[in-house]
Design an enzyme around this catalytic site. Structure first.
Site, PDB file in Angstrom:
ATOM      1  N   SER A  52       0.780  -1.246   0.000  1.00 52.10           N
ATOM      2  CA  SER A  52       0.000   0.000   0.000  1.00 52.10           C
ATOM      3  C   SER A  52       0.806   1.287   0.000  1.00 52.10           C
ATOM      4  O   SER A  52       0.242   2.357  -0.264  1.00 52.10           O
ATOM      5  CB  SER A  52      -0.948   0.000   1.202  1.00 52.10           C
ATOM      6  OG  SER A  52      -0.219  -0.283   2.388  1.00 52.10           O
ATOM      7  N   TYR A  55       7.895   1.143  -1.432  1.00 49.53           N
ATOM      8  CA  TYR A  55       8.390   0.241  -2.466  1.00 49.53           C
ATOM      9  C   TYR A  55       7.369  -0.832  -2.856  1.00 49.53           C
ATOM     10  O   TYR A  55       7.348  -1.278  -4.001  1.00 49.53           O
ATOM     11  CB  TYR A  55       9.698  -0.416  -2.009  1.00 49.53           C
ATOM     12  CG  TYR A  55      10.907   0.441  -2.279  1.00 49.53           C
ATOM     13  CD1 TYR A  55      11.202   0.836  -3.578  1.00 49.53           C
ATOM     14  CD2 TYR A  55      11.749   0.871  -1.262  1.00 49.53           C
ATOM     15  CE1 TYR A  55      12.303   1.625  -3.863  1.00 49.53           C
ATOM     16  CE2 TYR A  55      12.864   1.661  -1.533  1.00 49.53           C
ATOM     17  CZ  TYR A  55      13.133   2.029  -2.841  1.00 49.53           C
ATOM     18  OH  TYR A  55      14.224   2.811  -3.131  1.00 49.53           O
ATOM     19  N   ASP A 113      -2.978  -8.297   9.305  1.00 52.13           N
ATOM     20  CA  ASP A 113      -1.602  -8.550   9.728  1.00 52.13           C
ATOM     21  C   ASP A 113      -0.964  -9.687   8.919  1.00 52.13           C
ATOM     22  O   ASP A 113      -1.280 -10.860   9.130  1.00 52.13           O
ATOM     23  CB  ASP A 113      -1.601  -8.891  11.224  1.00 52.13           C
ATOM     24  CG  ASP A 113      -0.201  -9.107  11.742  1.00 52.13           C
ATOM     25  OD1 ASP A 113       0.753  -8.905  10.969  1.00 52.13           O
ATOM     26  OD2 ASP A 113      -0.068  -9.473  12.918  1.00 52.13           O
ATOM     27  N   ALA A 114      -0.052  -9.318   8.038  1.00 51.11           N
ATOM     28  CA  ALA A 114       0.583 -10.302   7.151  1.00 51.11           C
ATOM     29  C   ALA A 114       1.380 -11.353   7.930  1.00 51.11           C
ATOM     30  O   ALA A 114       1.649 -12.433   7.407  1.00 51.11           O
ATOM     31  CB  ALA A 114       1.516  -9.589   6.174  1.00 51.11           C
ATOM     32  N   TYR A 226      18.706  -2.677   2.125  1.00 49.39           N
ATOM     33  CA  TYR A 226      19.500  -1.480   1.896  1.00 49.39           C
ATOM     34  C   TYR A 226      20.897  -1.736   2.427  1.00 49.39           C
ATOM     35  O   TYR A 226      21.053  -2.403   3.455  1.00 49.39           O
ATOM     36  CB  TYR A 226      18.857  -0.273   2.609  1.00 49.39           C
ATOM     37  CG  TYR A 226      19.623   0.996   2.380  1.00 49.39           C
ATOM     38  CD1 TYR A 226      19.660   1.565   1.105  1.00 49.39           C
ATOM     39  CD2 TYR A 226      20.334   1.606   3.407  1.00 49.39           C
ATOM     40  CE1 TYR A 226      20.396   2.707   0.866  1.00 49.39           C
ATOM     41  CE2 TYR A 226      21.068   2.756   3.176  1.00 49.39           C
ATOM     42  CZ  TYR A 226      21.096   3.301   1.899  1.00 49.39           C
ATOM     43  OH  TYR A 226      21.828   4.434   1.669  1.00 49.39           O
ATOM     44  N   TYR A 236      22.597   1.465  10.041  1.00 49.59           N
ATOM     45  CA  TYR A 236      21.848   0.589   9.136  1.00 49.59           C
ATOM     46  C   TYR A 236      22.538  -0.771   8.939  1.00 49.59           C
ATOM     47  O   TYR A 236      22.240  -1.721   9.662  1.00 49.59           O
ATOM     48  CB  TYR A 236      21.528   1.287   7.790  1.00 49.59           C
ATOM     49  CG  TYR A 236      20.316   0.627   7.172  1.00 49.59           C
ATOM     50  CD1 TYR A 236      19.051   1.189   7.281  1.00 49.59           C
ATOM     51  CD2 TYR A 236      20.409  -0.629   6.561  1.00 49.59           C
ATOM     52  CE1 TYR A 236      17.932   0.538   6.785  1.00 49.59           C
ATOM     53  CE2 TYR A 236      19.304  -1.285   6.067  1.00 49.59           C
ATOM     54  CZ  TYR A 236      18.070  -0.698   6.173  1.00 49.59           C
ATOM     55  OH  TYR A 236      16.965  -1.360   5.692  1.00 49.59           O
ATOM     56  N   LYS A 245      18.471  -7.785   8.204  1.00 49.55           N
ATOM     57  CA  LYS A 245      18.640  -7.923   6.754  1.00 49.55           C
ATOM     58  C   LYS A 245      19.584  -9.097   6.433  1.00 49.55           C
ATOM     59  O   LYS A 245      19.386  -9.796   5.442  1.00 49.55           O
ATOM     60  CB  LYS A 245      19.155  -6.622   6.138  1.00 49.55           C
ATOM     61  CG  LYS A 245      18.139  -5.468   6.195  1.00 49.55           C
ATOM     62  CD  LYS A 245      16.843  -5.785   5.453  1.00 49.55           C
ATOM     63  CE  LYS A 245      15.886  -4.602   5.397  1.00 49.55           C
ATOM     64  NZ  LYS A 245      14.576  -4.959   4.823  1.00 49.55           N
ATOM     65  N   VAL A 273      12.776   8.552   0.807  1.00 51.22           N
ATOM     66  CA  VAL A 273      11.844   8.951   1.854  1.00 51.22           C
ATOM     67  C   VAL A 273      10.622   8.041   1.787  1.00 51.22           C
ATOM     68  O   VAL A 273       9.917   8.020   0.780  1.00 51.22           O
ATOM     69  CB  VAL A 273      11.374  10.407   1.641  1.00 51.22           C
ATOM     70  CG1 VAL A 273      10.458  10.836   2.779  1.00 51.22           C
ATOM     71  CG2 VAL A 273      12.553  11.344   1.489  1.00 51.22           C
ATOM     72  N   THR A 274      10.409   7.266   2.840  1.00 49.04           N
ATOM     73  CA  THR A 274       9.153   6.520   2.972  1.00 49.04           C
ATOM     74  C   THR A 274       8.757   6.629   4.445  1.00 49.04           C
ATOM     75  O   THR A 274       9.525   7.139   5.255  1.00 49.04           O
ATOM     76  CB  THR A 274       9.293   5.017   2.623  1.00 49.04           C
ATOM     77  OG1 THR A 274      10.161   4.404   3.581  1.00 49.04           O
ATOM     78  CG2 THR A 274       9.805   4.776   1.220  1.00 49.04           C
TER      79      THR A 274
HETATM   80  P1  NAI Z   1       6.649   1.483   3.860  1.00 45.73           P
HETATM   81  O1  NAI Z   1       6.471   1.819   5.294  1.00 45.73           O
HETATM   82  O2  NAI Z   1       6.377   2.547   2.854  1.00 45.73           O
HETATM   83  O3  NAI Z   1       5.729   0.220   3.461  1.00 45.73           O
HETATM   84  C1  NAI Z   1       5.466  -0.832   4.320  1.00 45.73           C
HETATM   85  C2  NAI Z   1       4.300  -1.666   3.810  1.00 45.73           C
HETATM   86  O4  NAI Z   1       4.120  -2.782   4.699  1.00 45.73           O
HETATM   87  C3  NAI Z   1       2.942  -0.951   3.780  1.00 45.73           C
HETATM   88  O5  NAI Z   1       2.202  -1.394   2.669  1.00 45.73           O
HETATM   89  C4  NAI Z   1       2.255  -1.437   5.065  1.00 45.73           C
HETATM   90  O6  NAI Z   1       0.839  -1.408   5.017  1.00 45.73           O
HETATM   91  C5  NAI Z   1       2.768  -2.854   5.116  1.00 45.73           C
HETATM   92  N1  NAI Z   1       2.739  -3.444   6.446  1.00 45.73           N
HETATM   93  C6  NAI Z   1       3.405  -3.061   7.553  1.00 45.73           C
HETATM   94  N2  NAI Z   1       3.142  -3.906   8.578  1.00 45.73           N
HETATM   95  C7  NAI Z   1       2.291  -4.854   8.097  1.00 45.73           C
HETATM   96  C8  NAI Z   1       1.664  -5.999   8.647  1.00 45.73           C
HETATM   97  N3  NAI Z   1       1.865  -6.378   9.907  1.00 45.73           N
HETATM   98  N4  NAI Z   1       0.830  -6.704   7.857  1.00 45.73           N
HETATM   99  C9  NAI Z   1       0.604  -6.354   6.556  1.00 45.73           C
HETATM  100  N5  NAI Z   1       1.200  -5.298   5.978  1.00 45.73           N
HETATM  101  C10 NAI Z   1       2.023  -4.552   6.732  1.00 45.73           C
HETATM  102  O7  NAI Z   1       8.134   0.924   3.748  1.00 45.73           O
HETATM  103  P2  NAI Z   1       9.218   0.849   2.587  1.00 45.73           P
HETATM  104  O8  NAI Z   1      10.272   1.858   2.863  1.00 45.73           O
HETATM  105  O9  NAI Z   1       8.595   0.797   1.258  1.00 45.73           O
HETATM  106  O10 NAI Z   1       9.894  -0.559   2.922  1.00 45.73           O
HETATM  107  C11 NAI Z   1       9.618  -1.755   2.240  1.00 45.73           C
HETATM  108  C12 NAI Z   1      10.875  -2.610   2.210  1.00 45.73           C
HETATM  109  O11 NAI Z   1      11.898  -1.911   1.469  1.00 45.73           O
HETATM  110  C13 NAI Z   1      11.469  -2.892   3.596  1.00 45.73           C
HETATM  111  O12 NAI Z   1      11.988  -4.191   3.617  1.00 45.73           O
HETATM  112  C14 NAI Z   1      12.609  -1.877   3.680  1.00 45.73           C
HETATM  113  O13 NAI Z   1      13.629  -2.275   4.569  1.00 45.73           O
HETATM  114  C15 NAI Z   1      13.088  -1.890   2.235  1.00 45.73           C
HETATM  115  N6  NAI Z   1      13.930  -0.753   1.810  1.00 45.73           N
HETATM  116  C16 NAI Z   1      13.548   0.544   2.048  1.00 45.73           C
HETATM  117  C17 NAI Z   1      14.380   1.593   1.676  1.00 45.73           C
HETATM  118  C18 NAI Z   1      14.014   3.014   1.929  1.00 45.73           C
HETATM  119  O14 NAI Z   1      14.885   3.888   1.800  1.00 45.73           O
HETATM  120  N7  NAI Z   1      12.794   3.330   2.232  1.00 45.73           N
HETATM  121  C19 NAI Z   1      15.674   1.336   1.005  1.00 45.73           C
HETATM  122  C20 NAI Z   1      15.925  -0.055   0.727  1.00 45.73           C
HETATM  123  C21 NAI Z   1      15.096  -1.054   1.152  1.00 45.73           C
END
Ligand code: NAI
Length: 387
Positions: A52, A55, A113-114, A226, A236, A245, A273-274
Site C-alpha cells: 500500500s 516500495y 496482519d501479514a 539497503y 543501518y 537484513k 523517503v518513505t
Molecule cells: P513502507 O512503510 O512505505 O511500506 C510498508 C508496507 O508494509 C505498507 O504497505 C504497510 O501497510 C505494510 N505493512 C506493515 N506492517 C504490516 C503488517 N503487519 N501486515 C501487513 N502489511 C504490513 O516501507 P518501505 O520503505 O517501502 O519498505 C519496504 C521494504 O523496502 C522494507 O523491507 C525496507 O527495509 C526496504 N527498503 C527501504 C528503503 C528506503 O529507503 N525506504 C531502502 C531499501 C530497502
C-alpha cells in the site's frame, strides 16, 4: 471536509484521499510511459505483501501496468472513522484497485496482519478462488512489531550493535542539524529486530503457499534491503536492522534450497523517503545530501522509477546480480562520483549551509506527497469525502 496535513515528528497523521489517488495515477502513468515488458516470461499473477505504500505499492504498480499482471495485495492500513482520515496506504490502495479495474486487470487487497496465520489463509483462499496459481511474490513489509504464530510479540529497534554511536542528524521539525546519540541494542533487542524484519516470515509465506499448492512451476520471490555508504553503516547495515537484513539474505538461500520451483531474490534498493525510512535517525540527513547530488547529476529516482527499472530491466534476467547474487538498484546511489560528493558534504554540513548542500525541500516534498499533499493538480481547498 477540507483535509490539511498534520505533521508530528516524522509522521503525518492525516492523509488526503484525492492527493493519494493522484499520486497513484502519476505512478501508473510513469510505468505506462516506459512501455510494457518485452519478455514472454513475465509474471502474470503476483502477490504483493506490503502493497500500500513505498516500495511495495510501486512494485504492484510496476507489475500491473508493466507486465499486465493480476495482483493480490496485503497491507496493514486504517480506514476512516468519519472524523479522522484513513491512512495514506488505504487511499493509495483503493485508487490502485480502481485504476487496475479500469485497465481490465484483476486487483484485490486484504487488509490485515501479514505475519498472522489467518491472513495467510485468507490470501490462499483468495488465490484459489480467483487466481489459480501465482508466479511472483513481492515481500515488502516494513513493520515495527510482529506477533509470531505462537503468540509472542516482538518489537524491532533502530540501534547500533556493539558500540554506541554519535553523528549528525537532521531535526525534521525545524530542519536544523544536531547530534544524534544512538545507543547499542542488547541481545534481546537484536533478536526481536531479526524476528520482525528478518526472513522468518518470508519463509513461512513460501511454506504456506507451497503447502496449499498455489504456486506455479516457476516462481520468483523478491525481498528488499539497503546497504548504503559507510556513514550509515552503524545505524543501518551494521546496526540492529542490518542484522535482520542479514537474516533476510540467509532466508533467500533457505528458500532457494528448500523449494526447487521458487527463485528467491534480494534487491538492494536506493535510500528514499518513505514512512519507514523517516523514522531512522541519521538516514534523513544522508537522504537530503544524496538527493541534492543525484538530482544535480540527473540520476535521481523515486520508488516508482526504482521499481519500474527493477521489474522491467533486471529481475527477469538472472545475470544482473552482484557477487553476492543481489540485484543492485542502488547502483546509481553508490557510484563513486555520487558518494565522494555526499561524503564531502557530510563532513561540512552545518546549520549555515544545510539549505545549500542538502535537498531539504525535496525531502519535504516527498514526505508530503506520501500522504497525498502538495501534489500538482489537486485542489486542497475543496471539501473531500474522507471515507
Ligand atoms: P513502507 O512503510 O512505505 O511500506 C510498508 C508496507 O508494509 C505498507 O504497505 C504497510 O501497510 C505494510 N505493512 C506493515 N506492517 C504490516 C503488517 N503487519 N501486515 C501487513 N502489511 C504490513 O516501507 P518501505 O520503505 O517501502 O519498505 C519496504 C521494504 O523496502 C522494507 O523491507 C525496507 O527495509 C526496504 N527498503 C527501504 C528503503 C528506503 O529507503 N525506504 C531502502 C531499501 C530497502
Amino acid at each position: 471536509m477540507v483535509v490539511e496535513p498534520r505533521v508530528k515528528d516524522f509522521i503525518c497523521t492525516t492523509a488526503h484521499p484525492v492527493g493519494c489517488a493522484q499520486n497513484v495515477k502519476n505512478q501508473i502513468e510513469y510505468v505506462k510511459s516506459k512501455g510494457a515488458v518485452k519478455s514472454d516470461n513475465a509474471p502474470k499473477k503476483v502477490l504483493v505483501i506490503g502493497a500500500s505504500t513505498g516500495y511495495g505499492l510501486a512494485s504492484r504498480i510496476a507489475v500491473a501496468f508493466g507486465y499486465g499482471a493480476d495482483t493480490l495485495g496485503v497491507m496493514f492500513e486504517k480506514e476512516s472513522n468519519g472524523r479522522r482520515t484513513a491512512t495514506a496506504g488505504f487511499y493509495n490502495n483503493r485508487a490502485f484497485e480502481e485504476e487496475a479495474h479500469k485497465a481490465g486487470l484483476y486487483a484485490k487487497s486484504i487488509n490485515g496482519d501479514a505475519f498472522s496465520v489467518e491472513i495467510k489463509e485468507q490470501v490462499i483462499e483468495t488465490i484459489k478462488a480467483d487466481m489459480g496459481k501465482i508466479d511472483m511474490i513481492v515481500y515488502s513489509l516494513a513493520a515495527p512489531r510482529r506477533t509470531t504464530p505462537d503468540g509472542t510479540k516482538y518489537t524491532s529497534v533502530l540501534k547500533t550493535v556493539g558500540e554506541e554511536y554519535t553523528n549528525k542528524t537532521l531535526v525534521l521539525k525545524d530542519n536544523t542539524i544536531t547530534d544524534a546519540h544512538i545507543t547499542a541494542a542488547n541481545d534481546d533487542e537484536i533478536n526481536a529486530t531479526i524476528k520482525v524484519m528478518g526472513g522468518e516470515d518470508w519463509i513461512d509465506w513460501m511454506q504456506a503457499l507451497s503447502d496449499a499448492g498455489v504456486l506455479a512451476d516457476n516462481v520468483i520471490t523478491v525481498a528488499y534491503s539497503y546497504i548504503g555508504p559507510k556513514i550509515t553503516f552503524p545505524i543501518y547495515a551494521e546496526g540492529s536492522i542490518g542484522q535482520a537484513k542479514k537474516d533476510l539474505y540467509k532466508s533467500a538461500d533457505i528458500i532457494n534450497e528448500k523449494f526447487p520451483n521458487i527463485k528467491a531474490k534480494i534487491a538492494i534498493n536506493k535510500a528514499l523517503v518513505t514512512q519507514s525510512s523517516a523514522a531512522i535517525p541519521i538516514v534523513p540527513l544522508y537522504i537530503t545530501l544524496l538527493y541534492k547530488v543525484m538530482k544535480e547529476k540527473g540520476l535521481h529516482e523515486g520508488c516508482i522509477e526504482q521499481m519500474q527499472r527493477l521489474f522491467m530491466d533486471k529481475i527477469l534476467d538472472d545475470t544482473q546480480v552482484d557477487d553476492n547474487g543481489f540485484i543492485r538498484m542502488d547502483d546509481w546511489e553508490m557510484r563513486d562520483d555520487v558518494q565522494e560528493v555526499v561524503a564531502e558534504h557530510w563532513d561540512t554540513v552545518n546549520n549555515d549551509n544545510v539549505k545549500d548542500i542538502a535537498d531539504i525541500d525535496g525531502y519535504w516534498e516527498d514526505f508530503y506527497n506520501m500522504f497525498g499533499f502538495k501534489i500538482d493538480g489537486v485542489d486542497y481547498s475543496a471539501d473531500v469525502d474522507i471515507m
